[in-house]
Design a protein around this motif. Sequence first.
Motif, short mmCIF file in Angstrom:
data_model
loop_
_atom_site.label_atom_id
_atom_site.label_comp_id
_atom_site.label_asym_id
_atom_site.label_seq_id
_atom_site.Cartn_x
_atom_site.Cartn_y
_atom_site.Cartn_z
N ARG A 1 24.12 9.09 -78.46
CA ARG A 1 22.88 9.41 -79.17
C ARG A 1 22.66 10.92 -79.23
NH1 ARG A 1 19.88 6.57 -76.38
NH2 ARG A 1 18.97 8.13 -74.98
N GLU A 2 22.94 11.63 -78.14
CA GLU A 2 22.77 13.08 -78.13
C GLU A 2 23.74 13.75 -79.09
OE1 GLU A 2 23.24 14.26 -74.11
OE2 GLU A 2 21.23 13.62 -73.48
N PHE B 1 22.64 15.93 -82.33
CA PHE B 1 23.14 17.30 -82.47
C PHE B 1 23.83 17.49 -83.82
CE2 PHE B 1 26.62 20.38 -81.88
CZ PHE B 1 25.90 21.49 -81.50
N ALA B 2 24.57 16.48 -84.25
CA ALA B 2 25.26 16.58 -85.54
C ALA B 2 24.28 16.54 -86.70
CB ALA B 2 26.30 15.47 -85.67
N MET B 3 23.26 15.69 -86.61
CA MET B 3 22.29 15.57 -87.70
C MET B 3 21.35 16.76 -87.77
SD MET B 3 22.95 12.89 -89.46
CE MET B 3 24.67 13.38 -89.20
N ARG C 1 27.75 21.75 -88.87
CA ARG C 1 28.60 21.69 -87.68
C ARG C 1 29.72 20.66 -87.87
NH1 ARG C 1 23.28 21.35 -83.80
NH2 ARG C 1 22.71 23.56 -83.89
N VAL C 2 29.36 19.52 -88.44
CA VAL C 2 30.37 18.49 -88.71
C VAL C 2 31.33 18.97 -89.79
CG1 VAL C 2 30.72 16.09 -89.40
CG2 VAL C 2 28.71 16.71 -88.05
#
Length: 526
Positions: A41-42, A46-48, A53-54
């Motif tokens: 979940r973290e 972090f990606a969203m 970043r992705v």
Amino acid sequence: MNGNDKSSVKVDVSLSPNAVLPEFLKRSASKERFSLRKWIREVWEFAMEDTNRVTSSLKVGLAMLLVSLLILVTAPFNHFGTNIIWSILTVGIMFEYTVGATLNRGFNRAVGSLIAGIFAILVIQISLSSGGAAVPYVVGLSIFLVGAITSFMKLWPSLAPYEYGFRVILFTYCLIIVSVYRIGDPMKTGMERLYSIAIGAVIAVLVNLLVFPIWAGEQLHKELVGSFDTIADSLEECVKKYLSDYGSNKNEEFSKTITDDFPDEPAFRKCRGILNSSARFDSLASSAKWEPPHGKFPHFFYPWSQYVRVGAVLRHCAYEVMALHGCLHSEIQAPYNLRMAFQTEILEATVEAAELLHSLGSDISNMNHSVQTNLLKGVHNSIYRLQHSIELHSYLLTSTHHPFDCCDKSTNTLSLTLKDCSNLLANGNAGINARVEPLKAESYHEAMRKQQRRLHSWPSREVDELEEDGGIDTGLIPKMCTLESTAALSVATFTSLLIEFVARLDHLVDAVDELSKMAKFKEQSN
């Protein structure tokens, strides 16, 4: 022991494994079951938070795949041999998050590799021509000199932006000259390695530039605009909370609020991040200078350094907002009724200042140049009204009486009550009293009395508990009166910080106006 022995003791150890574990180990074991889910979940959050970043991670994987094909495919591997490994090394070192940072690294990598390769080939030729016995001495001395000189030069202040280039010279030279020391044809080997480095650099630049490019200039532009909105929201959040009935039960929860990092103030946490944005802005501006014209920035030599200057002025405004939050969460607070005396003027100045900040941020976001004369004049007028109100109500903030004379032990009333001052103000300043709600002497003194009793008791206790214990020592009353005067001055501190914040807005408007002219924003009239 022998089972027939009557003195033997039989112990049943058939217990479950968890039954003999300490209680804290049982709790930690139960938490570990959900650690993987929490970690996933973290990572997702972090990606969203920033999808770039992705995107950047996938681009690195693509670049590494493309350069690895030079080894996996037979034809290029037969031509370059094992030297193609240098292409993979170059992509891994050179690929950065933004296009500008990659181009910056690519420039340092190219120049450093070229200088190191040329110097290594020259040293090898000189060492070979000097005789076989002198070769190791010449190579060793050259490695020592290159290491010492490059390490010294990268510490030179004016050469700090090229620090990575000096590192490239050092390790590229050492790797080339050591690896080709016992090879029959060092010239050919050195040239093949330089070709491999060039291939890796080209792949890294093309992938970063052509596949969903992430521009450092756009990142800097967005973060600067977001800083304007963050400071405006944090200012409004702080003032609204200060003018609410927040200080009545706050003191006994102060330490808990500090450890919780103010969870009920999201704008405050964002504003605190602006204080550490200097290095971030400098890095983005340095990378943006290497980027070609793109998107909203269609011309060369864009004034990225002016973005950094606007960010510096904005950061000084954030310092004042943090100081206002310090007053909000201080131990000594003015009573609610005293804060209400300046509510209209404080709110007016806050709204005008926040509106100006939002307008400046919107102009930079839309790349418009509009003169903020009307908004700035409105902010100044609201501050003048606040200063005038402070002068008229200065009797509420200061006292000319000695602390031992300000309180009457038998009646617990002020020697100069607020009711008398309110009558004086009503006779001379009826217009202002129409906007400011009259203060009640009894309610004001009662609030001050309760609050100072809370402040004096340690640990903090409610007033009702003190009264049940038979009241407080009469010797403490003069000290409470001194604290009462200090609490009243906290309003003056808060308003003076607000005035200082508005004064810094003048410098911010000038910096944004200069940025608009240098960046050639579209002219708009108000």
